[in-house]
Motif scaffolding. Structure first.
Motif, PDB file in Angstrom:
ATOM      1  N   LYS A  43       0.634  -1.482  -0.001  1.00 62.49           N
ATOM      2  CA  LYS A  43       0.222   0.169  -0.324  1.00 62.49           C
ATOM      3  C   LYS A  43       0.824   1.767   0.051  1.00 62.49           C
ATOM      4  O   LYS A  43       1.912   1.933   0.615  1.00 62.49           O
ATOM      5  N   GLN A 217      -4.853   5.895   4.924  1.00 69.36           N
ATOM      6  CA  GLN A 217      -6.575   4.822   4.845  1.00 69.36           C
ATOM      7  C   GLN A 217      -6.564   4.553   3.184  1.00 69.36           C
ATOM      8  O   GLN A 217      -7.016   3.473   2.759  1.00 69.36           O
ATOM      9  N   ARG A 218      -6.318   5.556   3.007  1.00 66.61           N
ATOM     10  CA  ARG A 218      -6.888   5.586   1.552  1.00 66.61           C
ATOM     11  C   ARG A 218      -5.712   4.906   0.854  1.00 66.61           C
ATOM     12  O   ARG A 218      -6.543   3.989  -0.026  1.00 66.61           O
ATOM     13  N   ASP A 221      -6.903   1.045   1.150  1.00 63.52           N
ATOM     14  CA  ASP A 221      -8.250   0.717   0.694  1.00 63.52           C
ATOM     15  C   ASP A 221      -8.345   0.959  -0.626  1.00 63.52           C
ATOM     16  O   ASP A 221      -8.312  -0.223  -1.597  1.00 63.52           O
ATOM     17  N   LYS A 222      -7.193   1.962  -1.599  1.00 62.81           N
ATOM     18  CA  LYS A 222      -6.656   1.619  -2.901  1.00 62.81           C
ATOM     19  C   LYS A 222      -6.110   1.305  -3.099  1.00 62.81           C
ATOM     20  O   LYS A 222      -5.272   2.011  -4.610  1.00 62.81           O
TER      21      LYS A 222
END
Length: 279
Positions: A43, A217-218, A221-222
């Motif tokens: 991530k 967090q983005r 998530d992505k």
């Protein structure tokens, strides 16, 4: 006797199949392939720091970060070259922070060599070329202010053309939700990369910390997130929050340069067709 032979043949065939799988895993890069897959699953968080190049507050602190950041350096300013070289030597990515006319704002905030809506095509091209040449080690560009210019197809088409000719990508800072940069980039086979979150649109550590947590967090998530912070007015708070957050976030996200993202996510390969003097 035949039954015994068949059992033996089946046993030998099974062993050979296992050996084939084993050796295929080695020759095909079993552990290496697994490591590559693991790396691709990171991530990733790319933090761009704008307004570098004028000895602004927080610059030294940003350049001393223990993780990879991207510095967006304004051209034609007193410490443009010094800051760009220092960032490059520390392993950070360097991009040109190109001054562009906003819809609102003070003209003096733009800085020298700005792209304004009254320029001819030739003048736009000349200013972009000179800015690229003034920032050592630049691999990309983003806009400083520019809410008016990034919605202008004529001008942004020229800007992207020059960037591509020089082997640079363009990061849309997204100061205008009507920006045409993404669609133009796609039409020119350039990565449509843009800012997702501003870290320090409010100059308080509490707000910057909240924005950085949202960015992490983005990314979780992505898979990726691009954020922009600044030196100058909010520089000390921004640099302090980034530094204190590194150890807390490193187990959740990987801090990368913007160049890492455009190569890995959009498979961008720099292929300049014109000479560049910024190396």
């Amino acid at each position: 006797m035949m039954k015994v032979q068949r059992k033996n043949y089946r046993f030998i065939a099974g062993i050979m199949a296992l050996l084939i799988v084993f050796y295929a895993g080695i020759s095909g890069g079993g552990p290496t392939a697994a490591a590559s897959e693991s790396t691709s699953n990171h991530k990733r968080l790319a933090i761009i720091i704008d307004d570098v190049g004028n000895d602004m507050k927080g610059t030294a602190e940003i350049l001393a970060m223990p993780v990879k950041l991207t510095v967006a350096v304004m051209p034609f300013l007193p410490t443009t070259k010094k800051d760009a070289i220092a960032a490059h030597e520390k392993g950070m990515d360097v991009i040109v922070h190109m001054p562009m006319e906003p819809k609102k704002g003070r003209p003096e905030w733009l800085g020298p060599g700005a792209i304004t809506s009254n320029l001819t095509d030739e003048e736009v091209r000349s200013r972009v070329e000179k800015a690229i040449d003034d920032v050592p080690h630049a691999i990309g560009m983003n806009n400083h202010m520019g809410s008016k210019i990034t919605s202008d197809k004529r001008i942004m088409s020229i800007v992207l053309d020059v960037c591509k000719e020089r082997g640079l990508f363009f990061v849309d800072s997204r100061t205008n939700f009507r920006s045409v940069v993404g669609e133009l980039a796609i039409s020119k086979n350039m990565p449509p990369v843009g800012n997702d979150i501003f870290l320090d649109d409010q100059n308080s550590k509490q707000h910057i910390r909240k924005q950085l947590d949202l960015a992490a967090q983005r990314a979780i998530d992505k898979d990726i997130c691009v954020v922009i912070g600044h030196v100058g007015h909010s520089g000390m708070n921004t640099s302090a929050v980034i530094r204190e957050s590194v150890s807390r976030l490193q187990n959740q996200v990987q801090f990368v340069g913007i160049g890492d993202l455009v190569r890995d996510v959009w498979q961008w390969q720099s292929a300049p067709t014109l000479p560049t003097d910024n190396k």
